[in-house]
Write a protein that holds these residues in place. Structure first.
Motif, PDB file in Angstrom:
ATOM      1  N   SER A  11       0.821  -1.208   0.000  1.00 53.20           N
ATOM      2  CA  SER A  11       0.000   0.000   0.000  1.00 53.20           C
ATOM      3  C   SER A  11       0.856   1.260   0.000  1.00 53.20           C
ATOM      4  O   SER A  11       1.875   1.355   0.688  1.00 53.20           O
ATOM      5  N   VAL A  12       0.439   2.211  -0.796  1.00 56.08           N
ATOM      6  CA  VAL A  12       1.142   3.488  -0.852  1.00 56.08           C
ATOM      7  C   VAL A  12       0.886   4.273   0.434  1.00 56.08           C
ATOM      8  O   VAL A  12       1.676   5.142   0.805  1.00 56.08           O
ATOM      9  N   PHE A  19       7.395   7.624   5.094  1.00 58.72           N
ATOM     10  CA  PHE A  19       8.077   8.874   4.723  1.00 58.72           C
ATOM     11  C   PHE A  19       7.903   9.904   5.827  1.00 58.72           C
ATOM     12  O   PHE A  19       8.854  10.551   6.244  1.00 58.72           O
ATOM     13  N   LEU A  74      10.421   0.113   4.917  1.00 61.34           N
ATOM     14  CA  LEU A  74      10.381   0.815   3.633  1.00 61.34           C
ATOM     15  C   LEU A  74      10.890  -0.095   2.518  1.00 61.34           C
ATOM     16  O   LEU A  74      10.297  -0.170   1.439  1.00 61.34           O
ATOM     17  N   ASN A  77       8.307  -2.631   1.694  1.00 62.65           N
ATOM     18  CA  ASN A  77       7.278  -1.902   0.979  1.00 62.65           C
ATOM     19  C   ASN A  77       7.647  -1.760  -0.502  1.00 62.65           C
ATOM     20  O   ASN A  77       6.848  -2.040  -1.397  1.00 62.65           O
ATOM     21  N   ILE A  78       8.897  -1.365  -0.740  1.00 63.01           N
ATOM     22  CA  ILE A  78       9.331  -1.172  -2.127  1.00 63.01           C
ATOM     23  C   ILE A  78       9.346  -2.496  -2.887  1.00 63.01           C
ATOM     24  O   ILE A  78       8.890  -2.584  -4.031  1.00 63.01           O
ATOM     25  N   GLN A  85       4.042  -3.883  -9.482  1.00 64.41           N
ATOM     26  CA  GLN A  85       4.112  -3.002 -10.638  1.00 64.41           C
ATOM     27  C   GLN A  85       4.607  -3.773 -11.872  1.00 64.41           C
ATOM     28  O   GLN A  85       4.110  -3.574 -12.967  1.00 64.41           O
ATOM     29  N   VAL A 164      13.585   3.563 -10.478  1.00 64.79           N
ATOM     30  CA  VAL A 164      13.751   4.470  -9.347  1.00 64.79           C
ATOM     31  C   VAL A 164      13.555   3.693  -8.045  1.00 64.79           C
ATOM     32  O   VAL A 164      14.369   3.787  -7.116  1.00 64.79           O
ATOM     33  N   HIS A 165      12.507   2.889  -8.001  1.00 67.52           N
ATOM     34  CA  HIS A 165      12.209   2.170  -6.760  1.00 67.52           C
ATOM     35  C   HIS A 165      13.288   1.143  -6.421  1.00 67.52           C
ATOM     36  O   HIS A 165      13.700   1.007  -5.280  1.00 67.52           O
TER      37      HIS A 165
ATOM     38  N   TYR B 181       2.182  20.607  -9.169  1.00 68.80           N
ATOM     39  CA  TYR B 181       2.614  19.231  -9.375  1.00 68.80           C
ATOM     40  C   TYR B 181       3.821  19.144 -10.304  1.00 68.80           C
ATOM     41  O   TYR B 181       4.805  18.466 -10.010  1.00 68.80           O
ATOM     42  N   PHE B 188      11.804  17.517  -7.518  1.00 71.07           N
ATOM     43  CA  PHE B 188      12.187  16.301  -6.794  1.00 71.07           C
ATOM     44  C   PHE B 188      13.380  15.620  -7.475  1.00 71.07           C
ATOM     45  O   PHE B 188      14.314  15.176  -6.805  1.00 71.07           O
ATOM     46  N   LEU B 230       4.454  13.421  -3.988  1.00 75.34           N
ATOM     47  CA  LEU B 230       4.308  12.744  -5.286  1.00 75.34           C
ATOM     48  C   LEU B 230       3.485  11.474  -5.154  1.00 75.34           C
ATOM     49  O   LEU B 230       2.694  11.141  -6.028  1.00 75.34           O
ATOM     50  N   HIS B 231       3.676  10.748  -4.050  1.00 73.67           N
ATOM     51  CA  HIS B 231       2.951   9.486  -3.913  1.00 73.67           C
ATOM     52  C   HIS B 231       1.471   9.689  -3.631  1.00 73.67           C
ATOM     53  O   HIS B 231       0.652   8.942  -4.153  1.00 73.67           O
ATOM     54  N   LEU B 234       0.105  10.857  -7.174  1.00 67.51           N
ATOM     55  CA  LEU B 234       0.030   9.920  -8.289  1.00 67.51           C
ATOM     56  C   LEU B 234      -0.706   8.641  -7.918  1.00 67.51           C
ATOM     57  O   LEU B 234      -1.545   8.151  -8.655  1.00 67.51           O
ATOM     58  N   ALA B 235      -0.364   8.108  -6.778  1.00 67.68           N
ATOM     59  CA  ALA B 235      -0.889   6.789  -6.474  1.00 67.68           C
ATOM     60  C   ALA B 235      -2.201   6.859  -5.685  1.00 67.68           C
ATOM     61  O   ALA B 235      -2.961   5.896  -5.679  1.00 67.68           O
TER      62      ALA B 235
HETATM   63  C1  HEM Z   1      12.257   6.058  -0.975  1.00 70.76           C
HETATM   64  C2  HEM Z   1      11.510   5.373  -1.755  1.00 70.76           C
HETATM   65  C3  HEM Z   1      10.730   5.848  -2.939  1.00 70.76           C
HETATM   66  C4  HEM Z   1      10.995   6.818  -3.870  1.00 70.76           C
HETATM   67  C5  HEM Z   1      12.203   7.724  -3.954  1.00 70.76           C
HETATM   68  C6  HEM Z   1       9.912   6.838  -4.781  1.00 70.76           C
HETATM   69  C7  HEM Z   1       9.816   7.705  -5.854  1.00 70.76           C
HETATM   70  C8  HEM Z   1       8.733   7.752  -6.683  1.00 70.76           C
HETATM   71  C9  HEM Z   1       8.540   8.736  -7.675  1.00 70.76           C
HETATM   72  C10 HEM Z   1       9.481   9.899  -7.978  1.00 70.76           C
HETATM   73  C11 HEM Z   1       7.373   8.467  -8.297  1.00 70.76           C
HETATM   74  C12 HEM Z   1       6.783   9.226  -9.471  1.00 70.76           C
HETATM   75  C13 HEM Z   1       5.810  10.219  -8.977  1.00 70.76           C
HETATM   76  C14 HEM Z   1       5.392  11.153 -10.053  1.00 70.76           C
HETATM   77  O1  HEM Z   1       6.037  11.252 -11.088  1.00 70.76           O
HETATM   78  O2  HEM Z   1       4.411  11.856  -9.815  1.00 70.76           O
HETATM   79  C15 HEM Z   1       6.826   7.303  -7.709  1.00 70.76           C
HETATM   80  C16 HEM Z   1       5.642   6.711  -8.086  1.00 70.76           C
HETATM   81  C17 HEM Z   1       5.088   5.637  -7.444  1.00 70.76           C
HETATM   82  N1  HEM Z   1       5.581   5.005  -6.327  1.00 70.76           N
HETATM   83 FE1  HEM Z   1       7.276   5.426  -5.386  1.00 70.76          FE
HETATM   84  N2  HEM Z   1       9.013   5.895  -4.412  1.00 70.76           N
HETATM   85  C18 HEM Z   1       9.479   5.273  -3.288  1.00 70.76           C
HETATM   86  C19 HEM Z   1       8.874   4.278  -2.585  1.00 70.76           C
HETATM   87  C20 HEM Z   1       7.688   3.670  -2.959  1.00 70.76           C
HETATM   88  C21 HEM Z   1       7.094   2.597  -2.273  1.00 70.76           C
HETATM   89  C22 HEM Z   1       7.642   1.952  -1.018  1.00 70.76           C
HETATM   90  C23 HEM Z   1       5.969   2.286  -2.931  1.00 70.76           C
HETATM   91  C24 HEM Z   1       5.010   1.175  -2.553  1.00 70.76           C
HETATM   92  C25 HEM Z   1       3.832   1.364  -2.182  1.00 70.76           C
HETATM   93  C26 HEM Z   1       5.847   3.166  -4.043  1.00 70.76           C
HETATM   94  C27 HEM Z   1       4.820   3.166  -4.957  1.00 70.76           C
HETATM   95  C28 HEM Z   1       4.716   4.002  -6.016  1.00 70.76           C
HETATM   96  C29 HEM Z   1       3.651   3.959  -6.964  1.00 70.76           C
HETATM   97  C30 HEM Z   1       2.514   2.975  -6.995  1.00 70.76           C
HETATM   98  C31 HEM Z   1       3.892   4.990  -7.859  1.00 70.76           C
HETATM   99  C32 HEM Z   1       3.063   5.357  -9.073  1.00 70.76           C
HETATM  100  C33 HEM Z   1       3.704   4.697 -10.251  1.00 70.76           C
HETATM  101  C34 HEM Z   1       2.978   4.932 -11.518  1.00 70.76           C
HETATM  102  O3  HEM Z   1       1.791   5.217 -11.501  1.00 70.76           O
HETATM  103  O4  HEM Z   1       3.646   4.783 -12.558  1.00 70.76           O
HETATM  104  N3  HEM Z   1       6.907   4.006  -4.039  1.00 70.76           N
HETATM  105  N4  HEM Z   1       7.677   6.871  -6.716  1.00 70.76           N
END
Ligand code: HEM
Lengths: 447, 272
Positions: A11-12, A19, A74, A77-78, A85, A164-165, B181, B188, B230-231, B234-235
């Protein structure tokens, strides 16, 4: 049970929660000093506050079990998120490049349908032009009175976010490897001397290197304004047999790396002095004499029984400049300590003996503070850094665009179906598509 | 001629541009906006000249380095970055309000550097820790990030004003939301780059890439806040007021990382 756990970790909400908790606790860590020994901390707080803070490892918070646990959560989670994904985008990224599926004309975010008339070959050519200009050369299936085109571009941009993740995972992993298998500490080496003992930061334990590090020379260089320009230590690696294995200069921002060990210029200080020139004057006779003394030793005065003992060099005594702590020992006299100041300073004392001493010259003996570290996790961290930038570039500058075109019906009333999708900036694609159709589809359009 | 002279001229021109933009909003005349934009561009050119000149002057003094090494230089570069981001962003969002936000910030920051008296504008030689090839890439990426966040902060504040007070002259809320945004998603990435180049630099200067120094920690905190933004955007599809509040919080963290840390917390980054 596993289902619930996976759901929790995918879950996000958890991400955002982690965070925010990491941010909040990190703030705490900048309010409570992290770089002081426990005894100093104890004196800063009341006993109750101290014990509460200490209980929660607040004095070394970033290495505490609970901060580590947050980072582990974390990471989990990732992992779970990225797996999910990948399940979603795997086919899109690695699947077939010929995607002929009628359903898109009902489900795509961008859908058009035009009744057209004319020669099928012309319609096909014009559609082909449109698709080419919009995206790229299409794959086409043709039959006598219909065709189906598909084209796409930028499918790998979908890997941007997973990159990135995953990079964040790599960086965390590198950090763990570094903490478990690396070390960091400091060694102070006096010019000309050598040592193998490193005092580790944090717990203050010591660690012995496999070889000695010798400081051949230390120099500090100043600008005219008095600001430091450069610190430089010339170091040599010396094995047990006394043989020099390597030599290199270490300056700030220019570390010396030897067999995975990194030597950095961290600090310096004055360890003492050498080659003193001490002026002695007999206040009664006016007789003057200069004594050369190599180091802190005893030295008999030539004209009498008394012995001058240089006991300790102080680089600066209460802002009055460098001094040497000295004693004059005569037969039957008890030791009387006094300070010898620089020449011309009025603090030079006349002793009972009637002699005045002054410090005319000396060479400073420096020690250099060299930080020594080994971090086997750093490769993972750098790789993670590069990948995260790559991921961002894929995510920001590319998008996955797809278009489908289908002609169906009979020559009397053909129907031209167009569908398109883009994972980013869909509006731009839609506008371009409509523009191209209006401009290029020369076939008579029946309304 | 002195580089600070050019900075003063740029400050005046930015103010004039800001004034014209306000008039444009009130009287809704296109030519006023075009004039304001021209002035902004001229101001930016002179601002750029001042930075290049300072660079050259430092070499003439025999202490040559990129003018990115102390508080004064960082403020001048911060306002420059805001104008730089604005002039690029306005191709995509030709909205006078982004201009108002940017020119206003640029003007305020430059005025502070010249008027506060507490900001020493003398060209100084570099201390050993700052003599690194990482200096330029680290400072540029960090300040481009700060500039994006500053503009996002401005549009978030305008958004809240729009929602709460509903003045007719402020553009529609959806545009402001979108600008916030976009700015944060680019910011970021730049902040990540800034942290990475900073880590690489710390690794060569201090022998470790991360040491939880207060400045490092605050950049991490800022990064987490915008990451959360961002999260949820987007999510989880958050929009609007809640998102604006995160953006404003993020900018407070930016200011603390940039300035607060140096005055309030002890650490290695005692220069700016
Ligand atoms: C420190 C760790 C993380 C970083 C630096 C990170 C970074 C990012 C960034 C930069 C985005 C794109 C947001 C945008 O462009 O608006 C994103 C999207 C996303 N992240 Fe993370 N994230 C992290 C951890 C996680 C974790 C733990 C999850 C699990 C739930 C997660 C789930 C998602 C999802 C579902 C998206 C949307 C992706 C999409 O729709 O293509 N992220 N993340």
């Amino acid at each position: 049970m596993t289902g619930k756990l996976v759901k929790f970790f995918s879950s996000v909400k958890l991400t955002v929660f982690l965070f925010l908790v990491l941010a909040a606790t990190s703030i705490l860590g900048t309010l409570v000093r992290q770089d002081l020994p426990l005894e100093t901390q104890r004196s800063l707080y009341s006993p109750t506050v101290f014990s509460v803070l200490n209980f929660f490892n607040a004095f070394d918070m970033y290495h505490s079990w609970w901060f580590t646990a947050l980072l582990v959560l974390l990471a989990l989670n990732i992992i779970v998120c990225t797996r999910r994904q990948f399940a979603r985008i795997g086919k899109l990224v690695f699947g077939s490049r010929e995607h002929f599926d009628d359903a898109v004309f009902r489900t795509s975010p961008i859908r058009r349908k035009y009744p057209v008339r004319g020669d099928i070959e012309t319609i096909r050519r014009e559609s082909d032009d449109i698709v080419r200009e919009l995206i790229s050369a299409p794959a086409t299936k043709t039959s006598a009175d219909s065709f189906f085109m598909y084209a796409e571009k930028g499918r790998y941009s979908r890997l941007g976010m997973p990159f990135v993740h995953i990079s964040v995972l790599l960086i965390l992993f590198g950090g763990v490897i570094g903490t478990l298998f690396g070390f960091i500490g400091q060694m102070n080496i006096i010019e000309g001397e050598q040592s193998r003992e490193v005092t580790l930061y944090g717990d203050r334990e010591t660690k012995n290197l496999e070889f000695d590090v010798r400081c051949d020379k230390f120099t500090v260089d100043f600008y005219e304004t008095g600001m430091p320009r450069e610190y430089r230590s010339d170091l040599s690696i010396v094995d047990r047999g006394g043989e020099t294995l390597a030599s290199n200069a270490v300056r700030v921002n220019h570390p010396f790396v030897y067999e995975g060990l990194k030597f950095c210029q961290a600090s310096y200080g004055i360890a003492g002095a050498l080659n003193y020139l001490v002026g002695v004057r007999n206040e009664e006779t006016g007789e003057k004499l200069n004594l050369r003394i190599d180091a802190v030793t005893e030295m008999s005065l030539p004209d009498g029984e008394a012995v001058l003992v240089l006991a300790k060099f102080l680089p600066d005594y209460k802002g009055q400049g460098p001094t040497v702590l000295a004693a004059l020992v005569g037969p039957g006299e008890k030791r009387d300590m006094f300070r010898i100041f620089r020449d011309g300073s009025r603090f030079n004392r006349v002793r009972k003996s009637g002699l005045t001493f002054s410090l005319k010259d000396f060479d400073v003996l420096y020690y250099t503070g060299i930080q020594v570290s080994r971090d086997p996790g750093v490769v993972f961290v750098w790789t993670g850094f590069i990948l995260i930038i790559l991921g961002f570039v894929l995510h920001l500058f590319f998008s996955h665009k797809r278009v489908w075109v289908k002609l169906s019906g009979s020559p009397e009333n053909y129907e031209l179906w167009v569908a398109a999708s883009a994972d980013k900036n869909r509006k731009a694609l839609e506008e371009k598509l409509d523009g191209l159709i209006a401009g290029k589809l020369a076939v008579e359009q029946t309304t | 001629m002195n580089d600070t002279f050019f900075v003063s001229i740029a400050t005046f021109i930015y103010f004039f541009s800001f004034f014209l933009m306000l008039l444009c909003v009130i009287f809704k005349k296109r030519f006023l906006e075009r004039a304001a934009l021209s002035f902004a561009a001229i101001g930016f050119t002179i601002h750029t000249v001042s930075i290049v000149l300072r660079w050259i002057l430092s070499y003439q003094m025999g202490v040559g380095h990129a003018p990115l090494a102390n508080f004064y230089e960082s403020l001048v570069f911060f306002s420059w970055s805001i104008m730089f981001v604005y002039l690029i962003a306005r191709n995509r969002y030709p909205n006078v309000f982004i201009g108002i936000i940017s020119v206003f910030f640029a003007f305020i920051i430059l005025s502070y550097t010249s008027l506060s008296g507490g900001v020493d504008s003398a060209i100084k030689p570099l201390i050993p820790a700052l003599k690194s090839n990482w200096l330029i890439s680290h400072v540029i990426s960090s300040f481009l990030a700060y500039a994006c966040f500053a503009i996002a902060f401005g549009s978030s504040v305008l958004y809240l004003i729009k929602i709460k007070v509903q003045p007719a002259i402020v553009p529609d809320a959806a545009t402001l939301d979108e600008v916030t945004y976009r700015m944060i998603s680019v910011g970021f990435v730049m902040l990540t780059l800034g942290i990475i180049t900073g880590a690489a630099w710390a690794d060569s200067a201090w022998g470790r890439y991360w040491g939880w120094d207060p400045k490092e920690t605050w950049s991490f905190i800022t990064w987490l806040i915008y990451g959360a933004f961002l999260h949820v955007h987007l999510a989880r599809g958050w929009r609007g007021v809640k998102l604006s509040l995160i953006s404003i919080t993020g900018f407070v963290a930016v200011l603390f990382t940039y300035i607060g840390v140096n005055y309030l917390l002890a650490g290695l980054h005692s220069y700016l």
